[in-house]
Structures are given as C-alpha cells and as structure tokens.
Write an enzyme that holds these catalytic residues in place. Structure first.
Site, PDB file in Angstrom:
ATOM      1  N   SER A 141      -3.144  26.211 -33.457  1.00  0.00           N
ATOM      2  CA  SER A 141      -2.039  25.259 -33.389  1.00  0.00           C
ATOM      3  C   SER A 141      -2.562  23.822 -33.566  1.00  0.00           C
ATOM      4  O   SER A 141      -3.178  23.526 -34.593  1.00  0.00           O
ATOM      5  CB  SER A 141      -1.294  25.437 -32.064  1.00  0.00           C
ATOM      6  OG  SER A 141      -0.066  24.766 -32.075  1.00  0.00           O
ATOM      7  N   ASP A 189       6.355  33.031 -37.188  1.00  0.00           N
ATOM      8  CA  ASP A 189       6.048  31.813 -36.446  1.00  0.00           C
ATOM      9  C   ASP A 189       7.107  30.757 -36.740  1.00  0.00           C
ATOM     10  O   ASP A 189       7.218  30.278 -37.868  1.00  0.00           O
ATOM     11  CB  ASP A 189       4.656  31.303 -36.844  1.00  0.00           C
ATOM     12  CG  ASP A 189       4.139  30.205 -35.928  1.00  0.00           C
ATOM     13  OD1 ASP A 189       4.953  29.525 -35.289  1.00  0.00           O
ATOM     14  OD2 ASP A 189       2.901  30.041 -35.856  1.00  0.00           O
ATOM     15  N   HIS A 220       3.918  32.503 -33.024  1.00  0.00           N
ATOM     16  CA  HIS A 220       2.955  31.429 -32.802  1.00  0.00           C
ATOM     17  C   HIS A 220       1.941  31.749 -31.711  1.00  0.00           C
ATOM     18  O   HIS A 220       0.804  31.256 -31.749  1.00  0.00           O
ATOM     19  CB  HIS A 220       3.697  30.132 -32.454  1.00  0.00           C
ATOM     20  CG  HIS A 220       2.838  28.908 -32.517  1.00  0.00           C
ATOM     21  ND1 HIS A 220       2.220  28.491 -33.672  1.00  0.00           N
ATOM     22  CD2 HIS A 220       2.475  28.006 -31.554  1.00  0.00           C
ATOM     23  CE1 HIS A 220       1.532  27.392 -33.435  1.00  0.00           C
ATOM     24  NE2 HIS A 220       1.664  27.075 -32.156  1.00  0.00           N
TER      25      HIS A 220
END
Length: 404
Positions: A141, A189, A220
């Site tokens: 991320s 995601d 995610h």
C-alpha cells in the site's frame, strides 16, 4: 508435474546460486531448504526498529537481502511478519521495519527503507551475512508506493516489489527507474484498483525488466496475511534478480502456474542486468538447444506501422546457430482495447516453436499470436509483450496488430 529447467550456469559460474534445482512444488512450498532464525531490531538508525530473519547456514557465503515496510497506519508485526521466515527459508535476509510514525506517507517510508538497508549492511549484527551489492525493497500500500520511490532514489537496488502499491493521488511515475520492478495487486482491490496499478505499470520503461501479477479475488488486505499465490510468484522473482539465478525463469516466463492469477504481464525472458540474454525455457525436443555460446548481435527492431487500434513492434533478442529468440511489444492506440491479434510474416523459412504470453497459430508462412486471458485488455497507450523461440535465421518482419 514438477518442472526442472537445465541450469543456465553452474553454481561455480554463479556464486550467488543457492539451494537445489527448483520445481513447481518447491517454489509453492511454505518453507524453503534453509533453516532460519530471527532477531528483534531496536528503534533508531532512521526507522523504528523491527525484525530481521535470516538463514542460519554460514557455509555458503553472504545472502541477498530485502527490506519490507508496511502500509499506512499498519505495523509490520501485525501484517507482514508472516513473510519473514518464509522468505528467509528460501535463502534471503529479510528486514521488516516499523515506521517512525504509523501515519508516515510514502516519501517517509522510502527514506526509512533505505536507512534500514544501510543499517543492515553497515552496523547490524547480521551485516557479515549480507551482500551489500544485492539489496532490494518491498512494501504494501503506502509502503508499496514508498518502495517504488526508494527505487527511483537508489538505482543500485537489484529489484523493487510493490504490493498493491500506493493510493490514487500519488501520481507514481516510474519512467526513469533503472531497477527491475514487480507489481502484485488484487483483482478486487477497491483502494488500489487494477486501473490504478495499470497506470503505474504503463510508466515502467521498456529497457528495465518488469512484471505485474494480479491475484484473482484478492482485495487490498490480502497481502497482510499468508498468501501462497503471492509467494510462488515472488520467490522466483527475488531469486532471479537478487541471486542472478536463472533456474527460476521457468516459473515466470511463461507463468508456470496461473491458478489464482487473473492477469500477468512481464518483459520475459526476465534477465538480470549484466547477464547475457538466453531462451527462458528449454526449447522443444524437435529443436535441440545450442551447443555453443549464443551469438547475440545487437537487438534488431522493426518499427510498427502507424495508426490503428493497436501497433506491434518486433525485435530479435538473441540468436544462435539454427535458432533465435524474438519479442513483440503490443501497444494500444488512443483508446483502450480488449483483445489483440498480431500477425508476422515468416517468409524467410523461419518457424516458431514456443510462445509465452500469447497463443500461437500458423498458416503457411504467417504466424498469428493472440492475447491470453491476462494481457488482452490494454488501456489507451498501454502495452504488453510476448516472446517466442524460433528456428532458422532471425527474421525482419513488420508485424501487424488488430483488435479484436
């Protein structure tokens, strides 16, 4: 059935090669051939401490290393610690770091990743186990965005791996990177969407090896818990670019096991910088492999014709007595496409014996290659590549591309 590729070089030729010849089963295993241990890293040295994992074997010399940083507001101990012993058992030193603030942005995470590598190689208790010339970075991320930014800052890194890297608004542009880069993302995601990752992937320069694996059904947070699909792709990638171990290209060029993978693009044959280009997998038995060293002239490139829904550019990657390796880059025009077909004229008597990242059919002297399930959809100006092995002299075709 297990696959075992012939060694591109013996262990004596490659001092970084570690472990037995790999198979599909071995790269998919949750533990590799090396016993490991771990230690806690105290805060300081530019980051907030963390954990280091490493093989206990000291008889094989030093190891390549990867520093890992978590995503925004996350702790490595909670979300990525599962990766430490898994990767270390395959022959890597792994340093998982905690950030100075859980709210640090991508830029700060990049700074801390590089500080962690400096600590690992210069003052850590395991510095004598680490090869300072074989270092890499990885993150999830915001940590994935930091990973890509770290690669832009330190071009000597051997590779960078972004796991669902960044978030919309970061405007990550990798067009100047010199570091082989892998992106791994999730099909479902909603935070770092497939289209966002496609945008990053499209900026990676053709001159730098890169790949993108999209994991089917993953969201995610799929990267924050044990993920066997991710690891069976990640381990060969790190082996290739940290250890120069081309025994592992067979698993990525083409993707040997596409189970759980909704999309896969790569610049096969994925040759570590500085190594000669060679065919990525064993040529078919009807075409014996070259018995002497390849004679690889400078790659020849045929420009694509202008206009149309898509264009195709051919280049000869390398050649040897009786055979050659070619590569075609397919690029969408001013609008996105869903499916492509490339035709090559092999009127010089050549034949194609093996294709990766595409599906081959032939009619007379015309070879037709169509996209496979994971690389048919291209954004406007987006590109993908397919490669092939051929017999005869290298051709100089002008490929045509249509969609669909």
């Amino acid at each position: 059935m297990a696959m075992t590729a012939p060694r591109a070089a013996s262990a004596a030729d490659n001092p970084y090669q570690r472990g037995p010849d790999p198979t599909l089963a071995s790269v998919a295993a949750s533990r590799g051939p090396f016993a490991t241990t771990q230690a806690t890293v105290p805060p300081g040295n530019g980051f907030n401490g963390g954990y280091v994992y490493y093989p206990t074997d000291t008889s094989l010399g030093t190891w390549g290393a990867v520093a890992i940083v978590p995503g925004y507001s996350a702790l490595f101990a909670n979300e990525e610690a599962w990766m430490g012993p898994w990767l270390a058992s395959f022959g890597f030193v792994v340093l998982g770091i905690e950030t100075n603030s859980r709210n640090d942005g991508a830029d700060a995470r990049a700074t801390q990743l590089l500080a962690a590598l400096d600590y690992l190689t210069q003052s850590s208790p395991v510095r004598n186990r680490v090869d300072p010339n074989r270092l890499s970075v990885m993150g999830h991320s915001a940590g994935g965005a930091g990973t890509l930014m770290a690669a832009l800052r330190r071009p000597s890194l051997k590779t960078a791996v972004g796991l669902a890297p960044g978030a919309p608004g970061n405007s990550l542009n990798m067009s100047t990177t010199k570091v082989p880069t892998m992106l791994i993302s999730g099909q479902n995601d909603g935070t770092v969407t497939p289209s966002y990752v496609q945008g990053i992937y499209n900026t990676l320069p053709a001159s730098v090896e890169h790949a993108w694996a999209e994991l089917a059904g993953n969201d995610h947070l799929s990267f924050t818990r044990p993920n066997p699909t991710e690891m069976r792709i990640l381990i060969p990638w790190l082996k290739i670019f940290l250890d120069n171990d081309t025994r592992y290209t067979q698993f990525l060029c083409p993707l040997a096991d596409s189970t759980g993978v909704s999309r896969y693009n790569s610049t096969c044959p994925l040759v570590p910088p500085g190594l000669p280009t060679s065919p990525p997998t064993t040529p078919p038995t009807t075409t014996p492999p070259p018995t002497g060293p390849p004679t690889s002239p400078p790659p020849t490139t045929t420009p694509p014709p202008a206009g149309g829904a898509c264009t195709a550019t051919y280049r000869t990657v390398g050649s040897w007595s009786g055979g050659f390796q070619g590569e075609v880059t397919v690029t969408a025009g001013s609008a996105a496409i869903n499916g492509w077909t490339v035709r090559l004229d092999l009127s010089g008597g050549q034949s194609i014996s093996q294709v990766w990242n595409g599906t081959l059919s032939t009619s007379g002297s015309t070879a037709t290659v169509r996209n496979v399930s994971y690389n048919g959809s291209l954004a406007a100006a987006g590109s993908t590549t397919f490669g092939f092995l051929g017999s005869g002299a290298p051709p100089a075709p002008t490929p045509t591309c249509t969609s669909p």
